[in-house]
Design a protein around this motif. Structure first.
Motif, PDB file in Angstrom:
ATOM      1  N   THR A  77       0.847  -1.187   0.000  1.00 40.80           N
ATOM      2  CA  THR A  77       0.000   0.000   0.000  1.00 40.80           C
ATOM      3  C   THR A  77       0.891   1.248   0.000  1.00 40.80           C
ATOM      4  O   THR A  77       2.080   1.184   0.301  1.00 40.80           O
ATOM      5  N   THR A  79       2.693   4.408   1.209  1.00 42.20           N
ATOM      6  CA  THR A  79       3.214   4.757   2.533  1.00 42.20           C
ATOM      7  C   THR A  79       2.989   6.226   2.865  1.00 42.20           C
ATOM      8  O   THR A  79       2.711   7.052   1.993  1.00 42.20           O
ATOM      9  N   PRO A 151       1.395   2.408   6.210  1.00 41.38           N
ATOM     10  CA  PRO A 151       0.440   2.862   5.188  1.00 41.38           C
ATOM     11  C   PRO A 151      -0.154   4.212   5.535  1.00 41.38           C
ATOM     12  O   PRO A 151      -0.465   4.481   6.700  1.00 41.38           O
ATOM     13  N   VAL A 227       4.394  -1.348   5.733  1.00 44.75           N
ATOM     14  CA  VAL A 227       3.675  -1.907   4.591  1.00 44.75           C
ATOM     15  C   VAL A 227       4.241  -3.237   4.113  1.00 44.75           C
ATOM     16  O   VAL A 227       3.542  -4.015   3.451  1.00 44.75           O
ATOM     17  N   GLU A 246      -8.268  -1.425   1.817  1.00 49.48           N
ATOM     18  CA  GLU A 246      -7.744  -0.860   0.581  1.00 49.48           C
ATOM     19  C   GLU A 246      -8.892  -0.516  -0.368  1.00 49.48           C
ATOM     20  O   GLU A 246      -9.733  -1.359  -0.684  1.00 49.48           O
ATOM     21  N   ARG A 311      -3.644   0.759  -2.388  1.00 47.81           N
ATOM     22  CA  ARG A 311      -2.472   0.470  -3.219  1.00 47.81           C
ATOM     23  C   ARG A 311      -2.862   0.757  -4.669  1.00 47.81           C
ATOM     24  O   ARG A 311      -4.042   0.797  -5.014  1.00 47.81           O
TER      25      ARG A 311
END
Length: 316
Positions: A77, A79, A151, A227, A246, A311
């Motif tokens: 994902t 950061t 994340p 992550v 996500e 992501r």
């Protein structure tokens, strides 16, 4: 076991008005394809689940054969550090900053913030916190700079779209996300198989203990984790379950997929909510067993919370 959505992340009521945009004169773009993405071959896989521990009301089933074209997707994902680079380059202001509040799990708040932050009805462990945003994930006094490899959170679907436009990427479709999250395993409950803790090993960042009162952090993480914590799946993706929810590109529906396209599906053409996948560090079997590759949830595109991230993906 409750199936209520707020266990996953509370949502804002839809808010009218334009999205936040970079100020005049700010650099609005960066070289395309700056993200390091994994190339996946695509193909046909069995999407969805009829697992006995699943939530049929979420539209997890039926199991169906779906084909996805080759595509690329990030191993992790986005950061805090990478999102900060985006904000520095564009001057973008997130929706949580515009609204001047976001949702934070009460156990992460100081006593002072807890005293002045209202509970979310029905889910008292969520608090609406003034000044909580991606820079200050646990509200004023906290700092994302201290956890650059964690994340980014408190980002809405709209914020994620803005990041994608800057980085030359897009959000994955729900089908792409599940194909990638499975890591080449067919109809397994988790990215590594069916056992949550194979040979006693912790494999993801979820709530350990008694939710919501006692978090033992036995997996090493009381809140978000880096992550790239834990081992990647068979395709090289990290933390596709647990850690943070996500965002996916698709609008959410509980039944559109039953009769919808089975080749590169993109979800229903309309609807108020967007798909979220993967569960988060606040998920626990006693309340929100959605840290499975087939589990689904949703939220309005302007919503954000301390357990929602994203992501990125791109065409092959």
């Amino acid at each position: 076991m409750s199936h209520d959505k707020p266990c996953c992340a509370p949502g804002r009521e839809p808010v009218a008005g334009p999205l936040a945009v970079p100020p005049a004169g700010a650099r609005r773009s960066a070289p395309a394809n700056r993200e390091r993405l994994l190339a996946l071959p695509g193909g046909t896989f069995l999407m969805g689940s009829e697992d006995e521990v699943g939530y049929p009301a979420d539209g997890e089933g039926p199991v169906r054969e779906v084909e996805v074209s080759p595509f690329r997707i990030a191993a992790t994902t986005v950061t805090n550090e990478r999102f900060a680079a985006f904000v520095d380059a564009t001057g973008y202001v997130t929706e949580s900053e515009r609204f001047d509040f976001s949702f934070v799990f009460e156990g992460f708040l100081t006593d002072e913030l807890r005293a002045v932050s209202p509970r979310v009805p029905g889910t008292p462990w969520w608090r609406g916190v003034r000044g909580a945003d991606w820079r200050r994930p646990a509200g004023p006094g906290s700092s994302a700079e201290a956890i650059p490899d964690h994340p980014v959170v408190h980002v809405s679907w709209n914020d994620a779209q803005a990041y994608c436009a800057w980085s030359g990427t897009r959000l994955p479709t729900e089908a792409e996300w599940e194909y990638a999250a499975r890591g080449g395993l067919e109809q397994r409950r988790y990215p590594w198989g069916d056992d949550l803790a194979p040979e006693g090993r912790y494999t993801c960042n979820i709530w350990r203990g008694t939710f919501p009162s006692d978090n033992t952090a036995a997996d090493g993480h009381r809140s978000t984790a880096p992550v790239d914590a834990f081992a990647p799946n068979g395709f090289g993706l990290y933390n596709t379950v647990g850690n943070v929810w996500e965002w996916c590109a698709d609008r959410f529906s509980r039944d559109f997929h039953r009769t919808g396209p089975r080749t590169d599906p993109t979800g229903p053409p309309d609807g108020p909510a967007r798909v979220m996948r993967g569960g988060s560090h606040l998920c626990h079997a006693s309340y929100c067993n959605r840290y499975r590759v087939a589990a689904r949830s949703s939220n309005t595109p302007d919503s954000a919370a301390g357990n929602i991230g994203f992501r990125v993906a791109a065409a092959a």
